[in-house]
Every structure is written in C-alpha cells, then in structure tokens.
Scaffold this active site. Structure first.
Site, PDB file in Angstrom:
ATOM      1  N   HIS A 144       0.979  -1.238   0.148  1.00  0.00           N
ATOM      2  CA  HIS A 144       0.146   0.663   0.018  1.00  0.00           C
ATOM      3  C   HIS A 144       0.577   1.835   0.406  1.00  0.00           C
ATOM      4  CE1 HIS A 144      -3.109  -2.809   0.920  1.00  0.00           C
ATOM      5  NE2 HIS A 144      -3.994  -2.266  -0.121  1.00  0.00           N
ATOM      6  N   ARG A 175     -10.549   3.582  -1.306  1.00  0.00           N
ATOM      7  CA  ARG A 175     -10.046   3.319   0.069  1.00  0.00           C
ATOM      8  C   ARG A 175     -10.352   4.033   0.935  1.00  0.00           C
ATOM      9  NH1 ARG A 175      -5.783   1.963  -4.325  1.00  0.00           N
ATOM     10  NH2 ARG A 175      -5.644  -0.799  -4.338  1.00  0.00           N
ATOM     11  N   ARG A 193     -14.995   1.493  -0.706  1.00  0.00           N
ATOM     12  CA  ARG A 193     -15.174   0.318   0.132  1.00  0.00           C
ATOM     13  C   ARG A 193     -15.290   0.497   1.169  1.00  0.00           C
ATOM     14  NH1 ARG A 193      -9.566  -2.959  -1.212  1.00  0.00           N
ATOM     15  NH2 ARG A 193      -8.927  -1.303  -0.099  1.00  0.00           N
ATOM     16  N   GLU A 245     -10.974 -11.718  -4.684  1.00  0.00           N
ATOM     17  CA  GLU A 245      -9.616 -10.891  -3.917  1.00  0.00           C
ATOM     18  C   GLU A 245      -8.636 -12.222  -3.731  1.00  0.00           C
ATOM     19  OE1 GLU A 245      -8.191  -7.029  -2.730  1.00  0.00           O
ATOM     20  OE2 GLU A 245     -10.195  -7.619  -0.809  1.00  0.00           O
ATOM     21  N   ASP A 304      -3.986  -8.642  -4.317  1.00  0.00           N
ATOM     22  CA  ASP A 304      -4.224  -9.531  -3.109  1.00  0.00           C
ATOM     23  C   ASP A 304      -4.683 -10.613  -4.099  1.00  0.00           C
ATOM     24  OD1 ASP A 304      -3.941  -8.377  -0.478  1.00  0.00           O
ATOM     25  OD2 ASP A 304      -5.952  -7.088  -0.965  1.00  0.00           O
ATOM     26  N   ARG A 358       2.864  -9.539  -0.273  1.00  0.00           N
ATOM     27  CA  ARG A 358       3.243  -8.050  -1.303  1.00  0.00           C
ATOM     28  C   ARG A 358       4.162  -6.827  -0.322  1.00  0.00           C
ATOM     29  NH1 ARG A 358      -2.902  -6.169  -1.231  1.00  0.00           N
ATOM     30  NH2 ARG A 358      -2.011  -3.839  -1.879  1.00  0.00           N
ATOM     31  N   CYS A 391      -9.783  -3.630 -10.296  1.00  0.00           N
ATOM     32  CA  CYS A 391      -9.872  -1.817  -9.543  1.00  0.00           C
ATOM     33  C   CYS A 391      -7.624  -2.584  -8.900  1.00  0.00           C
ATOM     34  CB  CYS A 391     -10.566  -1.597  -8.333  1.00  0.00           C
ATOM     35  SG  CYS A 391     -10.285  -3.054  -7.167  1.00  0.00           S
TER      36      CYS A 391
END
Ligand code: PEP
Ligand code: MG
Length: 574
Positions: free
Chosen positions: A195, A302, A338, A437, A461, A471, A508
């Site tokens: 992120h 987000r 979301r 995801e 994800d 990640r 997305c």
C-alpha cells in the site's frame, strides 16, 4: 563518486532532490544544525537526559526490588545499555564532530548499534535490539522535556526538493507527502504492490523500494536521482548524469502533456466497445486529480485512509461528510466506496484488536468489520446517508465465504432499517458488490454472483494470496507474477462469470493501471477498469488503438498456455 543502487520500480517518473533520512516512526526526530557556540550545551543536554533516565531506572529497580525478579533483570539490562560508552558517549562525540542536535546524534548511534545486532546469530542476543531501542526512546522522552537552543534547520536551501530515504515507510507515513516538499522516496524494504507503493503512485511521486541498504549509504543532503520506471537510485551523481536526467524528466513531462489531448475522448476500442475508466482514490482531496482526467467515476475509494494517522475513529458525521463530498463532486457519476479494509500493512493507530503473527491472513478487512459490528454499522449508516447526494455503490473487501456476504448484507439491512425508523432518506436500491481477491472466491464465483450486484477484482491481493507471496516483502518480489497461468485463469473466470450472470465486473488492482496489461484484460472481456487517476490517459491511449474482437481470439489462446515464457511473449505481442 556517484553510487547507483537497483531496487523495485514502484512509481514512475524522475525525481531529483536532496536526501532527507528518516528513521523508525517512533524515533522520528528533527535533524538540526547546532550553532558552534551551543555545541557544548547540547552535549550537556544529552548527558543530563541520560542522567535523568539513569535516575528513573534506579527508582524503578528499588520499587521492584523484592517483588518481580524479571522487572529488576530488565532494569539492570537497560541501565547497562545506557551506561555503555557506545551509546551516549559516542553520540556526544557526534554532536561535537557534526554539530548534530542531541536527538539526532542519539538516533544515528542507535541505528549503528541495532544494525550490528541484526548480524548476531544468537537469537537471545539479537532480540536485545528491542531493549536498545527502548532505552533510546526513554532518553528521547527526557530530551523532549528539555528542548535546547537549536538554531538552523539542517538542509541546504538551494531550491531542491527533498527525497525521503527510509528503511521502511508505512502507507500512513506516505500519505502525508502530498502536502509537503517531498519529490520522491526510496526505501530499503517493501514490495511493488504494497500500500505504500500504491500511495506513491496515487500521489504521482517517483519511488523505488527494496534498495536494501540505501538508508545507510545515503547521507543527509546528498543529491539523489530517482528513476522510478527503472527502479534505480543514484546517489551523488556528477553533473553529466544530472543533466541527462533533467532532460529525461522534461521528455516525460512533454509526453504527459501530449496525453492530455485524450482527456475528453471517449474510451472505446476500434470496434466500438465502450470501456469505463474509473479512478482509485484514498481521500476526498484526490478528487481534483480524478476530474482533471475526466474519469468515468470512482471505481475504488479506499476508505481506510480516513481512519489512519489518528487516535480516534471518524464518527458517522465525519464519514458522511467525506462520502458526500466525493459523491457530490462526481456529479452523478458512479462512486464505489469500499468498506474499511484495515489490517495487514494498513493499521489503525490503536493497532488491531490483538497482535497477529500473520496479519495478511488475519482479522483484515470484512473479517475485522464483522468482528466490530458497531464500527461497521457507523460506516454503513454514513454511506447510506451519503447515497442521497450522488451515485454511491458499496464494495465489500476480502470476501471468501457465503456467510460473510450474508452477514454484510444483513448489516446493510440493519443500517437501512435504523435510518428508515429515524426517517432519514437514502438510496433504497444502493448496489452492493464484492471484491474478488481471495482465490477461494475466484474459484467459487456462484456464491458471489447470486448475492451481489457487481464484482471488483483486486489483483494485488489475488496475486498475493494465490502465489503465497507477501506483497510487502521485497525478498519475494521476484515471485510476484501477474502473468502466472493460475492468475490469468482466475481473472478470466471472474470476468466470464460476471458476463454470464449479467452483473458488471471491474478490475481495481494495480494490473488495471499498467498499460502493458490493458490489451490482455480487454481480450478477457473486461469493460471496466479502475486505477490511479495519473494512469488513466495512458490506458485510454492503449484502448483507442485496440480491437477487442481480435484480442478476444488471441487471449483465448494465451489462456491455454502453461509455459511462462510463451505466455509472456504472447502478451507482449498483443
Ligand atoms: C487489491 O487487492 O487489488 C485491491 C485493489 O485492494 P488493496 O490494494 O487496497 O488491497
Ligand atoms: Mg485488496
């Protein structure tokens, strides 16, 4: 001597600036230059702070003398570390030699010591690193109670922006760079779809992560060039290299200006298929960037960024205002919000409900929301109320089980019932969708298409969980492969399931904004992409040059391939 270091490219563009070294967030201190006449006073400040901590530790030792032997053992250890000449005495030397402020001298010395601990084989001794950090934190607290006579802020005033150099940065740290003079950042660790990397792309600032030792190689004020596309950082470049990069930076700017001509064009393929290009945002303040490129909506808000960098949760009113502002600003275009996806590398200041050994597999996203029903309800009420001011859709992250969808829908129903009882209006038909995801979701799509109004594929994800690679960990970054046959099949199956069930599907995750995957996704039948606003025009350019019917035939063949080299080659040829 110029020094070139290679890492992972995470956010394109070229930045040239002066290094600003930052430490562990807790130990983030000012880097200041002490006037020569105040140097001795600064040394005394540090010695006094150390003496104060020594006194505190002694008092603690006496209070716990006959009670808990563990407490006295750690007090003894901390006293020993405090008295070790490697710490305070060497930091005093740094104050004299480099005219650093006491806090900065202490933190620099601590980092040297802590690095040595990392190389120790004995796990007990290695863990003592945390004790050194705790002792330093105690001294810093004592110092902060007694500010010194600091004069100038370190840093040359030559108009260059700063390049943040850190061992690691959290997404919460990075989001602050928007309002500062930070031209880019480089870190020792991190992954390309962490992120932190996502926030860098969203702010449009060049960044390279996974450079391993840059935090120790670079020194404050060194000139650094970041080449975000190639994943390279150059420390102390000579004039010839600087000039070359200045030219490249201008060329990139020119290219961006040319792309701006596509702003008002509809995104449609050569054979007339209309594609919706929407934007990913973190905060309402990102909206001007979204409107600037004429995005067709917000495909992913987000919302967790509203909850980060603060000690209390945002209440219903504050959330309502934020969602309403975005919905209104988008003037009737869809805004997909979301629900809170906290956990893994995005944390609340309060931490989570408990420490987790494997947070990416823990109580993250919808799992966390269902475990905190009151918090979830507050967010849902705010979302529903805001739905009156635009075209809001609710998106639930990280679904794997049918009962999670049912519980989420029940929570939405509960929020609706409360609002009805309070005679507060909202969009009764608000669409509810789910993120695909987790591989289990992509392999059992029936559960989701039956219950939800739309799907959104979170490739970041999906790849992390399918290939079992963290990640955020640069050590496994080379295994992160969006073109792995398993990933291609899961994405394609999800798009096809949506087409069959006649519900919209978007992508997305970061793949949607990477123009090297645009044709592949079009060939899979994707008609809705959501990405950072800064990527929309590049992707639109690809779409305008593509023929979707032709791509569908070619991609169907790619989906039958197994060998990675063949897949890569075929995707490049598209
Ligand atoms: C994803 O996982 O691809 C996604 C879009 O969500 P996030 O990156 O916020 O986890
Ligand atoms: Mg995700």
């Amino acid at each position: 001597m110029p020094f070139v270091i290679h890492g992972l490219p995470v956010s394109h563009g070229i930045a040239i600036g002066r290094a600003h070294l930052v430490s562990h967030a807790l130990l983030e201190v000012d880097h200041l230059l002490i006037a020569p006449r105040h140097v001795e006073a600064e040394v005394i400040r540090l010695e006094d702070a150390a003496a104060k901590v020594r006194f505190e530790l002694r008092a603690l030792r006496e209070a716990s003398a006959n009670v808990q032997s563990e407490v006295s053992a750690f007090v003894d250890l901390h006293t020993m570390l405090l008295d070790d000449p490697m710490l305070v005495s060497t930091a005093c030397k740094l104050i004299r030699e480099r005219r650093c402020n006491a806090e900065w001298a202490l933190v620099q010395q601590m980092e040297l010591i802590v690095d040595d601990f990392d190389n120790i084989d004995d796990p007990y001794l290695r863990e003592r690193k945390a004790d050194v950090i705790q002792v330093v934190e105690r001294v810093l607290k004592a110092l902060l109670g007694h500010p010194g006579h600091v004069t100038t802020r370190r840093g040359k005033d030559d108009g260059l922006d700063s390049i943040v150099v850190a061992h690691d940065l959290s997404p919460a740290d990075t989001i602050h760079f928007k309002d500062s003079q930070v031209a880019g950042f480089v870190t020792d660790v991190g992954g390309a779809t962490s992120h932190t990397a996502i926030v860098a792309r969203s702010l449009g600032i060049p960044a390279v992560v996974g450079l391993r030792h840059i935090r120790h190689i670079a020194r404050d004020d060194d000139i650094i060039i970041i080449d975000g596309a190639r994943g390279v950082a150059i420390i102390d470049p000579d004039e010839r290299v600087l000039e070359e990069y200045r030219l490249r930076r201008s060329a990139i700017e020119l290219e961006r200006t040319k792309l701006k001509r596509l702003k008002a064009n509809r995104a449609a393929t050569l054979d007339g298929i209309e594609i919706s290009l929407q934007a990913n945002i973190e905060l309402p303040r990102d909206i001007p960037g979204v409107k600037d490129v004429y995005a067709d909506g917000v495909g992913l808000f987000r919302t967790e960024f509203l909850f980060m960098n603060r000690d209390t949760l945002p209440n219903e009113e504050e959330q309502f205002e934020a969602y309403k502002a975005v919905a209104k600003a988008m003037g009737g275009k869809p805004v997909t919000i979301r629900t809170l996806d906290i956990g893994a590398d995005k944390n609340l200041n309060s931490g989570g409900p408990r420490p987790e050994t494997n947070p990416a597999l823990g109580l993250r996203a919808i799992r966390y929301c269902l475990a905190e029903p009151q918090m979830f309800l507050t967010q849902l009420r705010a979302l529903l109320r805001a739905s009156l001011h635009g075209k809001i859709k609710i998106l639930i992250p990280m679904l794997a089980h049918a009962h999670e969808v049912d519980a989420s829908l029940a929570a939405i129903e509960q929020a609706k019932a409360q609002l009805r009882a309070e005679k507060i209006k909202f969009d009764e038909a608000i669409p509810v969708g789910g993120m695909i995801e987790i591989p289990a979701a992509a392999l059992a799509l029936g559960i989701f298409v039956k219950r939800l109004d739309f799907l959104s594929i979170g490739t970041n994800d999906l790849i992390q969980y399918t290939l079992a690679i963290d990640r955020t960990d640069e050590a496994v970054a080379h295994l992160y492969d969006p073109l792995h046959p398993a990933i291609l099949r899961l994405i394609s199956a999800t798009i096809q399931a949506g087409i069959k069930a006649e519900i919209p599907v978007s992508v997305c995750g970061e793949m949607a904004g990477d123009k090297s995957f645009t044709r592949l996704l079009l060939g899979m039948g994707l008609q809705q992409f959501s990405m950072h606003p800064t990527q929309i025009l590049e992707v639109k350019q690809e779409i305008l040059r593509s023929n979707s019917a032709d791509l569908a035939l070619k991609v169907a063949k790619i989906l039958k391939l197994e060998e990675p080299d063949k897949i890569r080659e075929a995707v490049e040829k598209l």
